[in-house]
Design an enzyme around this catalytic site. Structure first.
Site, short mmCIF file in Angstrom:
data_model
loop_
_atom_site.label_atom_id
_atom_site.label_comp_id
_atom_site.label_asym_id
_atom_site.label_seq_id
_atom_site.Cartn_x
_atom_site.Cartn_y
_atom_site.Cartn_z
N ASN A 1 0.79 -1.23 0.00
CA ASN A 1 0.00 0.00 0.00
C ASN A 1 0.82 1.28 0.00
O ASN A 1 0.26 2.37 0.06
CB ASN A 1 -0.91 0.01 1.24
N GLN B 1 -13.08 0.78 13.71
CA GLN B 1 -13.52 0.81 12.32
C GLN B 1 -14.48 -0.35 12.06
O GLN B 1 -14.13 -1.48 12.45
CB GLN B 1 -12.31 0.71 11.36
N ARG C 1 -2.95 5.22 11.76
CA ARG C 1 -3.98 4.54 12.54
C ARG C 1 -4.70 5.58 13.39
O ARG C 1 -4.08 6.48 13.95
CB ARG C 1 -3.39 3.44 13.44
N HIS D 1 -10.98 5.23 5.54
CA HIS D 1 -9.83 4.32 5.40
C HIS D 1 -9.74 3.71 4.00
O HIS D 1 -9.81 2.49 3.82
CB HIS D 1 -9.85 3.21 6.45
#
Length: 366
Positions: free
Chosen positions: A118, A286, A257, A310
């Site tokens: 990512n 989440q 985070r 996110h």
């Protein structure tokens, strides 16, 4: 044969629109045909809350469990205790803070993630969010959508990135890529904070300078971006005390985070003017509840915030990478060689494979 359990997010009609959206419930990381052709059982769910959830029922005899950072199945000590056959926990993506690593170590469960899958996606999202905040894009866009036209109302909070001091908390794979991309904007200075310095040649290439004190870092910066992993020493790192050291009217971006920032303290910093804007792609928990203060918080200056659910690390290109990486990790497990990519391992054989989740001062890995 092996039972594999995956906890993914629901794609709905969007899953058909883009079949490469592998991280969703419907597209199943592209693993079903491969697993079932080898005789394995594959259970995929988004039901992860409570003792009667599919996750809680199916984890009992699962040997491999796959989760994602985007719709995390929190693999706590209680769930690990009931998972009698569990041998491998895989994060389809990056970040294993939703797993009780101590409990996994005690049971000698291997924990792995797809490191690097990512980094480009998140770094691009960080730069996009900075521009969105600093140029005051969101209020300008909302004004047009609502039928208005008041240039002064949005221009008074619109600035340039050029000439600003920009700092990253964490100088790992993502932090370095953020610094590299920001160089094109001709900032006044690029700073970073980490537990150890980057090699001199890397600092020279990125035109950045290390600041040894986190308080000193934020006091100098016009824009701060958080690019460190969540662990014991970074939980609540950006709190009221640290925010008081920020330059008044600065901007804060967090794609790491949610729990690294204390939500109430960030909201208060916006109200008091310490922060001119907050760009957050990550939340805790989440999915975030409707009552989460970051959903509706406003700031003193009338500038905009930039909140997303996110998505920074789950672009379609990233999903292709982390789906392939997940398959590779599981294939290595099936082969019985333990020849995983070293950078993918978090814990193995009852011990930490990397300092990123075990050392108090570790900041770099993200």
């Amino acid at each position: 044969m092996v039972k594999v359990l995956a906890v993914l997010y629901k794609g709905g009609v969007h899953a058909n629109d883009e079949p490469r959206m592998y991280g969703c419930l419907e597209n199943e990381l592209g693993l079903r045909e491969w697993l079932e052709s080898h005789g394995h059982t594959y259970v995929v769910t988004d039901d992860k809350e409570g003792p009667n959830s599919v996750l809680d029922k199916e984890i009992v005899d699962a040997e491999i469990v796959i989760t994602t950072p985007f719709h995390p199945g929190y693999i706590n000590r209680e769930r690990i205790a009931k998972a009698k056959n569990l041998k491998l926990l895989v994060t389809a993506g990056v970040g294993s803070d939703h797993i009780d690593l101590t409990a996994a170590n005690e049971k000698k469960i291997t924990v792995a993630e797809v490191t690097g899958s990512n980094v480009t996606s998140v770094a691009e999202h960080v730069v996009m969010t900075m521009l969105t905040l600093v140029r005051n894009f969101v209020p300008a866009h909302e004004q047009i959508v609502s039928g208005g036209w008041d240039v002064a109302a949005v221009a008074k909070n619109s600035f340039d990135i050029e000439g600003k001091v920009i700092a990253t908390i964490g100088s790992g794979r993502i932090g370095q890529r953020v610094l590299k991309r920001l160089g094109a904007f001709d900032p006044k200075e690029l700073l970073y904070y980490d537990y150890q310095a980057l090699p001199a040649e890397v600092e020279a290439e990125l035109h950045c300078r290390r600041v040894a004190s986190l308080e000193e870092l934020v006091a100098q910066a016009d824009i701060v971006t958080v690019n460190c992993p969540l662990h014991e020493s970074t939980h609540g790192l950006v709190n009221k005390e640290l925010l008081a050291k920020f330059k008044p009217g600065s901007w804060l971006v967090n794609t790491a985070r949610g729990a690294i920032c204390v939500k109430e303290d960030v909201a208060e910093a916006l109200e008091t003017g310490i922060l001119r804007g907050y760009g957050g792609d990550v939340w805790f928990p989440q999915p975030a509840p409707a009552s989460h203060p970051w959903r509706a918080m406003r700031n003193k200056y009338g500038g905009g915030n930039a909140m997303t659910p996110h998505i920074s690390g789950t672009s379609i290109d990233a999903q292709v990478r982390y789906a392939e990486g997940t398959k590779s990790i599981i294939a290595t497990y099936f082969a019985g060689t333990k020849e995983y990519r070293p950078q993918d391992l978090i814990v193995i054989d009852g011990a930490y494979a990397t300092r990123a989740y075990g050392a108090d001062k570790a900041v770099r890995k993200a």
